[in-house]
Write an enzyme that holds these catalytic residues in place. Structure first.
Site, mmCIF file in Angstrom:
data_model
loop_
_atom_site.group_PDB
_atom_site.id
_atom_site.type_symbol
_atom_site.label_atom_id
_atom_site.label_comp_id
_atom_site.label_asym_id
_atom_site.label_seq_id
_atom_site.Cartn_x
_atom_site.Cartn_y
_atom_site.Cartn_z
ATOM 1 C CG HIS A 43 -86.945 -58.380 -28.912
ATOM 2 N ND1 HIS A 43 -87.823 -57.390 -29.306
ATOM 3 C CD2 HIS A 43 -87.459 -58.897 -27.754
ATOM 4 C CE1 HIS A 43 -88.820 -57.318 -28.436
ATOM 5 N NE2 HIS A 43 -88.624 -58.226 -27.495
ATOM 6 C CG HIS A 50 -87.600 -62.198 -34.595
ATOM 7 N ND1 HIS A 50 -87.058 -62.141 -33.330
ATOM 8 C CD2 HIS A 50 -88.256 -61.022 -34.774
ATOM 9 C CE1 HIS A 50 -87.357 -60.987 -32.772
ATOM 10 N NE2 HIS A 50 -88.097 -60.289 -33.615
ATOM 11 C CD GLU A 70 -83.870 -55.003 -28.608
ATOM 12 O OE1 GLU A 70 -85.045 -55.259 -28.950
ATOM 13 O OE2 GLU A 70 -83.142 -54.240 -29.251
ATOM 14 C CG HIS A 198 -86.971 -48.144 -33.180
ATOM 15 N ND1 HIS A 198 -87.235 -49.495 -33.042
ATOM 16 C CD2 HIS A 198 -88.014 -47.638 -33.864
ATOM 17 C CE1 HIS A 198 -88.407 -49.774 -33.603
ATOM 18 N NE2 HIS A 198 -88.894 -48.654 -34.122
ATOM 19 N N GLY A 220 -80.243 -52.694 -36.751
ATOM 20 C CA GLY A 220 -80.455 -54.032 -37.285
ATOM 21 C C GLY A 220 -80.966 -54.066 -38.696
#
Length: 251
Positions: A43, A50, A70, A198, A220
């Site tokens: 993302h 990050h 993402e 998610h 993740g």
């Protein structure tokens, strides 16, 4: 066979905590792939908290791993995606003050604009995905704007699973599974691919992995957390085993 996309954002989070150069998320992607990951998700947030632009660029230049980017539906991010040409671009909502993505994309509120974004990405040869709640109206809107993939937000399911003591048969948990199952049926009926993700982890992944027609799960934080103790390859391998066992049993 169901596939696993490993999100490596949290490797970059550790690096950014010290503003240094390690751990390298690109090497993390290689390790995840060696452990059996079918793809890598990153993302690239607008605030670059990050993953950095250089990370995504090096992923494309130095690996052959299937990449899911993402991204917010902004002109900047669309331009970056069209230049990098990831295998898939997933549109997600984004808030600067959130710790992680807190809900699905509201397509209904911005349908015309998102249709243009999807069109630009598709014209660049990128498979288009939207991250949405298990809401039939949002799914129908996803089809109208031309999305190829719907990734269902599994946060409500994961939170119910945890709140009910990891009891997969608790009524609240079964209700969330039923919502995701119904969403998947609608997605497939409308000709789109059914993905989910998610807050999935080693305890709650199997009830979703056995759903009919589900193609890919994106996970993740749980995998990176497990990797602290067993290494990234093994953490990915363990998740793939759980997913495949569940998928083979089916519903």
């Amino acid at each position: 066979m169901i596939e696993l996309g490993v999100n490596i954002d949290h490797i970059a989070t550790i690096r950014q905590a010290r503003r240094t150069y390690e751990p390298d998320p690109v090497w993390g992607a290689v390790e995840a792939h060696l452990g059996g990951a079918d793809g890598i998700t990153v993302h690239l947030r607008e605030d670059r908290r990050h993953i950095q632009d250089s990370d995504v660029r090096r992923l494309r230049e130095t690996t052959q791993i299937k990449l899911n980017l993402e991204m917010a539906a902004t002109d900047e991010m669309v331009g970056i995606a069209c230049g990098l040409k990831p295998e898939m671009a997933m549109l997600v909502p984004e808030g600067r003050h959130e710790v992680t993505t807190e809900g699905g994309l509201d397509i209904l509120a911005q349908e015309a604009r998102l249709k243009g974004v999807i069109s630009r990405l598709a014209d660049a040869g990128i498979v288009t995905s939207v991250f949405i709640d298990a809401d039939p109206e949002q799914i129908e809107a996803a089809a109208r704007i031309g999305a190829s993939v719907c990734e269902i937000h599994t946060g409500p399911y994961a939170h119910a699973f945890y709140d009910k003591g990891r009891d997969a048969e608790a009524p609240a948990v079964l209700a969330e599974i039923a919502k995701i199952r119904k969403a998947g049926q609608t997605i497939r009926h409308l000709g789109m691919r059914f993905n989910a993700g998610h807050a999935l982890n080693y305890y709650n992944v199997q009830p979703l992995a056995r759903l009919a027609g589900i193609r890919e799960l994106h996970i993740g934080h749980a995998i990176v957390s497990r990797a602290v103790f067993v290494g990234l390859r093994e953490a990915v391998r363990e998740m793939k085993v759980l997913m495949r066992e569940a998928a083979e049993r089916g519903e």
